[in-house]
Design a protein around this motif. Structure first.
Motif, short mmCIF file in Angstrom:
data_model
loop_
_atom_site.label_atom_id
_atom_site.label_comp_id
_atom_site.label_asym_id
_atom_site.label_seq_id
_atom_site.Cartn_x
_atom_site.Cartn_y
_atom_site.Cartn_z
N GLY C 143 0.85 -1.19 0.00
CA GLY C 143 0.00 0.00 0.00
C GLY C 143 0.89 1.23 0.00
O GLY C 143 2.11 1.13 -0.15
N ALA C 144 0.27 2.39 0.19
CA ALA C 144 1.03 3.64 0.13
C ALA C 144 2.24 3.68 1.07
O ALA C 144 3.33 4.06 0.64
CB ALA C 144 0.10 4.82 0.38
N VAL C 187 -1.73 13.99 -7.78
CA VAL C 187 -2.32 13.46 -6.57
C VAL C 187 -3.03 14.55 -5.75
O VAL C 187 -4.10 14.32 -5.21
CB VAL C 187 -1.27 12.68 -5.76
CG1 VAL C 187 -1.70 12.48 -4.33
CG2 VAL C 187 -1.05 11.34 -6.44
N GLU C 448 7.02 11.54 -2.53
CA GLU C 448 6.17 12.55 -1.92
C GLU C 448 4.70 12.14 -2.01
O GLU C 448 3.96 12.24 -1.03
CB GLU C 448 6.38 13.90 -2.62
CG GLU C 448 5.60 15.00 -1.94
CD GLU C 448 5.52 16.27 -2.77
OE1 GLU C 448 6.42 16.49 -3.60
OE2 GLU C 448 4.56 17.03 -2.59
N ASN C 449 4.29 11.64 -3.20
CA ASN C 449 2.91 11.19 -3.35
C ASN C 449 2.58 10.07 -2.37
O ASN C 449 1.52 10.08 -1.75
CB ASN C 449 2.67 10.70 -4.78
CG ASN C 449 2.47 11.85 -5.74
OD1 ASN C 449 2.26 12.99 -5.32
ND2 ASN C 449 2.54 11.58 -7.03
N PHE C 451 3.99 9.41 0.40
CA PHE C 451 3.98 9.96 1.76
C PHE C 451 2.63 10.65 2.02
O PHE C 451 1.99 10.44 3.05
CB PHE C 451 5.11 10.98 1.91
CG PHE C 451 5.25 11.52 3.31
CD1 PHE C 451 5.89 10.80 4.29
CD2 PHE C 451 4.74 12.78 3.63
CE1 PHE C 451 6.01 11.30 5.57
CE2 PHE C 451 4.86 13.29 4.91
CZ PHE C 451 5.49 12.55 5.88
N TYR C 452 2.19 11.44 1.04
CA TYR C 452 0.93 12.15 1.16
C TYR C 452 -0.23 11.17 1.35
O TYR C 452 -1.06 11.32 2.25
CB TYR C 452 0.71 13.01 -0.08
CG TYR C 452 -0.61 13.71 -0.14
CD1 TYR C 452 -0.83 14.89 0.58
CD2 TYR C 452 -1.66 13.20 -0.90
CE1 TYR C 452 -2.06 15.53 0.54
CE2 TYR C 452 -2.89 13.84 -0.95
CZ TYR C 452 -3.09 14.99 -0.23
OH TYR C 452 -4.30 15.61 -0.28
N GLN C 453 -0.25 10.10 0.51
CA GLN C 453 -1.32 9.11 0.62
C GLN C 453 -1.30 8.43 1.98
O GLN C 453 -2.35 8.22 2.60
CB GLN C 453 -1.19 8.06 -0.49
CG GLN C 453 -1.58 8.60 -1.85
CD GLN C 453 -0.86 7.90 -2.99
OE1 GLN C 453 0.00 7.05 -2.76
NE2 GLN C 453 -1.21 8.25 -4.21
N MET C 455 -0.25 9.68 4.75
CA MET C 455 -0.72 10.61 5.76
C MET C 455 -2.24 10.73 5.72
O MET C 455 -2.89 10.84 6.76
CB MET C 455 -0.08 12.00 5.55
CG MET C 455 1.39 12.07 5.91
SD MET C 455 1.70 11.65 7.63
CE MET C 455 2.38 10.03 7.47
N VAL C 456 -2.81 10.70 4.50
CA VAL C 456 -4.27 10.76 4.40
C VAL C 456 -4.86 9.51 5.06
O VAL C 456 -5.80 9.59 5.84
CB VAL C 456 -4.71 10.84 2.93
CG1 VAL C 456 -6.22 10.72 2.82
CG2 VAL C 456 -4.25 12.14 2.30
N LEU C 457 -4.26 8.36 4.77
CA LEU C 457 -4.78 7.10 5.32
C LEU C 457 -4.68 7.05 6.83
O LEU C 457 -5.55 6.53 7.50
CB LEU C 457 -4.01 5.91 4.71
CG LEU C 457 -4.41 5.52 3.29
CD1 LEU C 457 -3.42 4.53 2.72
CD2 LEU C 457 -5.82 4.91 3.29
N SER C 458 -3.59 7.63 7.39
CA SER C 458 -3.36 7.49 8.83
C SER C 458 -3.83 8.72 9.59
O SER C 458 -3.58 8.84 10.78
CB SER C 458 -1.87 7.27 9.09
OG SER C 458 -1.18 8.49 8.87
#
Lengths: 330, 165, 505
Positions: C143-144, C187, C448-449, C451-453, C455-458
């Motif tokens: 996953g991300a 993203v 970076e993408n 990482f961003y995903q 952070m959104v998930l967590s």
């Protein structure tokens, strides 16, 4: 056997190709400017048309394909603007032509291009992981209402068709999902199969492989009526067996992505007519039907006023969502 | 005319620092904080920009310190002597002329003239031989890119007159 | 054993005169597009797709994949001879390949590259043959956060052991990260750092930067020393080639390690470019002569080439089994698959065994065909170096600009090449390392993408990077690769010994 079929269809196209109706025809190589990278959905769309046109001798001049997918396709549209009134630059896109300028500050507007035709509609389906507890789309929405902002809903890109649809579902039902953007439909499909997200709204062919393997399961399709009949894909179910979202009580009648063809603004009307006629022949060819079946898209030919009306309607509806979400740059 | 290493170091540090500053300014327009759903889109450019500025300042400082500690010959270490500077200048000059010509007249005319000019001036070939080499090169480009691989190259005002689009 | 039977069945399909001919044609076309910068494999493959409509899918994929292998081989050629990477994944080959060629051993450098590329590809196919089912299930677990961890690992492995000034490495890395973030970010849907210039909307192309930094930058360095190529190889000798092949077994450890790295990065989403950088970095760290890397060490060629090709081969697996292309070329081939009416996905192996196993068998054959053909071209390419500089130099300049233009048909890119050429020359004269910049451009945005995903998930918690055994172990290995070399370095200094890297420089 396959070769024979194609041979026969080429022959039938040649009969059509006598350009009696053509007051205008291209005198130099035609550029097909594709608003996606090589291998993307729009790219396959353009290359299929290129192959039908070339093999059916519908266009005498060579056709070159140029991929300009930068900036979500904006690069291709800017190129169209720079080549104002040039009838040898045909631009291939989706609805991004008229939607992009609403969410990003760009140096073009949809007025810099003129629509020629739409040849297919790509459907959107709500997918969940095969072993998920949700039986219908309502179950999924209820789960999101019970646990607001916690159920991860994946999609391709931000402020694009997928996120707009998720926002539309949220507005219609009052549910609250956690939208996670990825880089493309294939990636979102695998993320769902791996269980990293709970649902996605992929186009049929982006998830077909995973469905076939029984890793994901469709809940409903955002279309006024069910999709065309097809061979069974998994567990006896084919595309036609997917209920519409309306049937399941989700009040979004239709959400589709058109595959569109454009020319730069101010192109002479004869040239527009030429391409409309040529694309109509493409639409009627057996190869095109084969392409639609293989990619599970619906064939819809829109030109002229009908096309303009479709674009206006789709733009108005989508921009309303953009405004409500605060994405609009206006 | 010579360039000292000190000057090259200082100019580079200022250049990279300016790039960092540009990134910071660009990122400020986007928002560089941490929203509820993770970093905003200017977050990375902002901090990378800050790091770049700091590192550039360090390099600037290091260049100045190196010059002060190494007195005399070391501090005056040459980056480019006169002869090399001239040679490079000439090469870059013709390359610049090539790019300008290409943008105005298209790649074929640009490449043919550029190759021919160099063969004539620095290769010592006779003018007509040089011209033939240049034109031959452009024709080869045309055959490989446009004919064999259908990749259109940049064309200027001359090609349409010859019936090549 | 079941896979073995299927493979034998595949050989029955792949080895027919018609398919062998397709392989030869494909590899030769691939060599041409691979050698010309800008006209890379994705270009060539997408051009051939309309031609494949009349072929049956198995023949079509054999033609396209052979072209891909050919392009990978061709990309290494220009890296070694002219310091111009024809393909992104052959950037790391320039680091030692070009210095070796410059010291008069271009035959040796090319032979090493091609042989190890072939071996790498074979390692990759063997893995696909044996582990197809397992590997595609394993890839689903990414996953991300796992994606981010893999990118971070590639960074750590490459950056951890640099011998250049650490501050200059930081500058180079930061510059690459910033260049990669220019343009529309898919993203987050934001347009970044374009300052209103439409030309920057699509971002700064990696290939354009590389052509400028390496191709033009190196020509400037050549010109500065007088208008000729340094250390032109005198003669091409068949015995030279054979001698080089005979020295290969000596580097079995490097080959094996690089092959494994390639497999790992091919199956996980890292891709061939990341694999070649990571493998180069680790080879330098593992070698006792680590500090001499960059001056023409054979391991410096073997490591990136083996990893590049084994990753390139293994990357076909996620494409076929999951529908996720891990390179631009794979994306184009996947488009082809859909047009031929095949649905990439886990069932492809079950529903179209002829297609899948025909392709896998063809990979064995076409890579061997590729190595033979490309070795035959060595004398031809080496002869190019004997053309006077005043002719070939400007031609290389022109081809660099043409290549940059073909990336997205934009005149703006011509100016970028010029600027990056000057930048590349100045930076390398001042001992700024260029490799971190390139790596940052390839992986920075993806990292970076991811990482961003994550952070959104967590909901913004960094704990997600240590949330399960898979992601934690990748992160721990990455951190170790980043920190341990520095500790060893400091340790050596404390013991009063000068670290090896400073003796050479």
């Amino acid at each position: 056997m396959m070769k024979k079929a194609i041979g026969a269809s080429v022959a039938s196209l040649m009969l059509l190709s006598v350009p009696a109706w053509a007051e205008w025809s291209p005198e130099r190589p035609v550029e097909f400017v594709v608003a996606s990278g090589a291998g993307g959905g729009t790219d396959n769309f353009a290359r299929t048309i290129q192959s039908v046109l070339t093999r059916g001798k519908l266009v005498d001049q060579p056709i070159v394909v140029l991929n300009k997918g930068g900036g979500s396709g904006a690069e291709a549209f800017l190129y169209g603007k720079q080549n104002k009134a040039d009838p040898n630059k045909v631009i291939f896109a989706t609805n991004n032509v008229y939607l992009l300028p609403h969410v990003a500050k760009l140096a073009y507007t949809a007025k810099d291009l003129q629509p020629v035709a739409a040849l297919a509609m790509d459907e959107f389906i709500v997918w969940v992981k095969a072993d998920a507890p949700y039986k219908t789309v309502t179950d999924l929405i209820d789960a999101a209402k019970a646990d607001p902002g916690k159920i991860p809903f994946g999609g391709s890109q931000s402020k694009d068709t997928d996120e707009t649809l998720v926002a539309l579902i949220e507005d219609t039902t009052g549910a609250d999902f956690k939208y996670v953007p990825f880089n493309g439909g294939g990636e979102v499909g695998v993320q769902l199969a791996g269980g990293h997200i709970a649902a996605n709204v992929n186009n049929p062919n982006e998830n077909a492989g995973q469905w076939q393997a029984g890793a994901v399961r469709p809940l409903c399709v955002f279309a006024p009526q069910r999709m065309a009949k097809s061979a069974a894909i998994h567990d006896g179910m084919g595309w036609h067996d997917i209920p519409t979202c309306k049937e399941q009580g989700l009040n979004i009648e239709s959400y589709q992505m058109p595959r569109t063809v454009w020319l730069p603004a101010d192109t002479p009307p004869e040239a527009v007519a030429f391409y409309q006629q040529a694309l109509k022949s493409v639409f009627e060819s057996p190869e095109w039907q084969e392409y639609l079946t293989k990619t599970s898209q619906s064939g819809t030919l829109l030109t002229g006023d009908a096309l303009q009306a479709f674009i206006d309607g789709s733009e108005a509806k989508t921009v309303a969502v953009f405004k409500a979400q605060g994405w609009s740059t206006e | 005319m010579t360039v000292r290493r000190f000057h090259a170091e200082v100019a580079t540090a200022i250049g990279t620092g300016a790039l960092g500053a540009a990134a910071v300014i660009g990122a400020l327009e986007l928002g560089h904080g941490w929203s509820e759903s993770g970093p905003e889109s200017g977050y990375f450019p902002f901090y990378v920009g800050v790091i770049l500025i700091l590192a550039s300042l360090w390099n600037l400082g290091a260049a100045i310190v190196a010059r002060q500690t190494a007195q005399g010959d070391d501090g005056a270490e040459l980056f480019l002597d006169r002869e090399r500077l001239l040679r490079l200048g000439r090469f870059i000059g013709t390359m610049l002329a090539f790019v300008i010509l290409t943008v105005v007249m298209g790649i074929y005319v640009g490449a043919a003239s550029y190759v021919a000019w160099n063969a004539w001036r620095s290769g010592g070939y006779r003018a007509w031989v040089a011209l033939a080499i240049g034109c031959g090169f452009s024709v080869a480009l045309y055959l490989v890119f446009e004919v064999a691989f259908l990749v259109p190259l940049l064309k200027g005002p001359i090609e349409p007159l010859l019936g090549i689009y | 054993m079941e896979n073995f039977d299927l493979l034998m069945h595949g050989f029955g399909i792949a080895i027919t005169p018609f398919h062998l001919m397709l392989m030869v044609v494909g590899v030769l076309l691939g060599l041409v597009v691979g050698v010309l910068p800008g006209l890379g494999a994705p270009n060539g493959v997408s051009l051939l797709i309309p031609l494949t409509f009349t072929l049956d899918p198995t023949s079509a994929i054999i033609l396209l994949s052979s072209m891909y292998w050919g392009a990978l081989f061709g990309g290494s050629t220009t890296s070694i001879l002219f310091n111009i990477p024809g393909e992104p994944s052959s950037v790391a080959t320039t680091f030692d390949g070009y210095p070796m060629a410059r010291s008069g051993q271009s035959t040796r450098a090319l032979t090493l590259a091609f042989m190890s590329a072939g071996i790498g590809a074979l390692i990759g196919v063997v893995v696909i043959t044996l582990l197809a089912g397992w590997a595609s299930r394993f890839a689903l677990r990414f996953g991300a956060p796992e994606y981010f961890a893999v990118y971070f690992l590639a960074f750590a492995a490459f950056i951890g052991m640099g011998s250049a000034s650490p501050v200059k490495t930081v500058v180079s890395l930061a510059t690459g990260l910033l260049l990669a973030s220019v343009g529309m970010d898919n993203v987050t849907g934001e347009v970044r750092l374009t300052f209103g210039f439409s030309d920057l909307l699509g971002g700064i192309s990696f290939l354009v930067v590389v052509i400028g930094l390496f191709g033009i930058g190196e020509l400037l360095a050549t010109v500065q020393e007088g208008l000729r190529f340094r250390g032109v190889s005198s003669r091409i000798d068949l015995r030279d080639m054979l001698r080089t092949i005979a020295e290969l077994p000596r580097y079995w450890a490097t080959t094996l390690r690089s092959g494994l790295i390639g497999i790992w990065m091919g199956i996980t989403p890292g891709g061939p470019t990341a694999a070649s950088f990571m493998s180069y970095g680790i080879a330098r760290q593992a070698s006792r002569k680590g500090a001499a890397f960059g001056s023409g060490r054979p391991e410096g060629i073997i490591a990136p080439e083996t990893a590049d090709h084994s990753a390139g081969t293994c990357a076909m697996l996620p494409m076929l089994a999951l529908g996720v292309p891990s390179s631009a070329t794979a994306a184009v081939m996947m488009g082809g698959l859909m047009i031929w009416g095949l649905t990439p996905g886990p069932m492809l192996f079950a529903t179209k065994p002829d297609f899948v196993w025909g392709l896998i068998a063809s990979m064995y054959v076409s890579n061997i065909v590729g190595v033979i053909l490309v070795l035959l071209t060595v004398p031809l390419f080496a002869a190019l170096l004997r053309v006077p500089f005043s002719i070939i130099g400007p031609m290389i300049v022109a081809i660099c600009f043409v290549g940059a233009y073909t990336v997205s048909s934009a005149t703006f890119d011509l100016w970028l090449v010029l600027v990056f050429g000057l930048v590349g020359y100045v930076l390398s004269r001042l001992e700024y390392p260029l490799a971190p910049l390139v790596l940052a451009m390839v992986l920075g945005h993806k990292a970076e993408n991811a990482f961003y995903q994550s952070m959104v998930l967590s909901d913004g918690s960094l704990g997600i990077f240590f949330a399960n055994p898979l992601v934690s172990s990748i992160m721990v290995i990455a951190l170790a690769l980043l920190i341990v070399p520095k500790l060893l370095h400091i340790g050596a200094r404390l013991r009063g010994r000068r670290p090896a890297s400073q003796e050479i420089r």
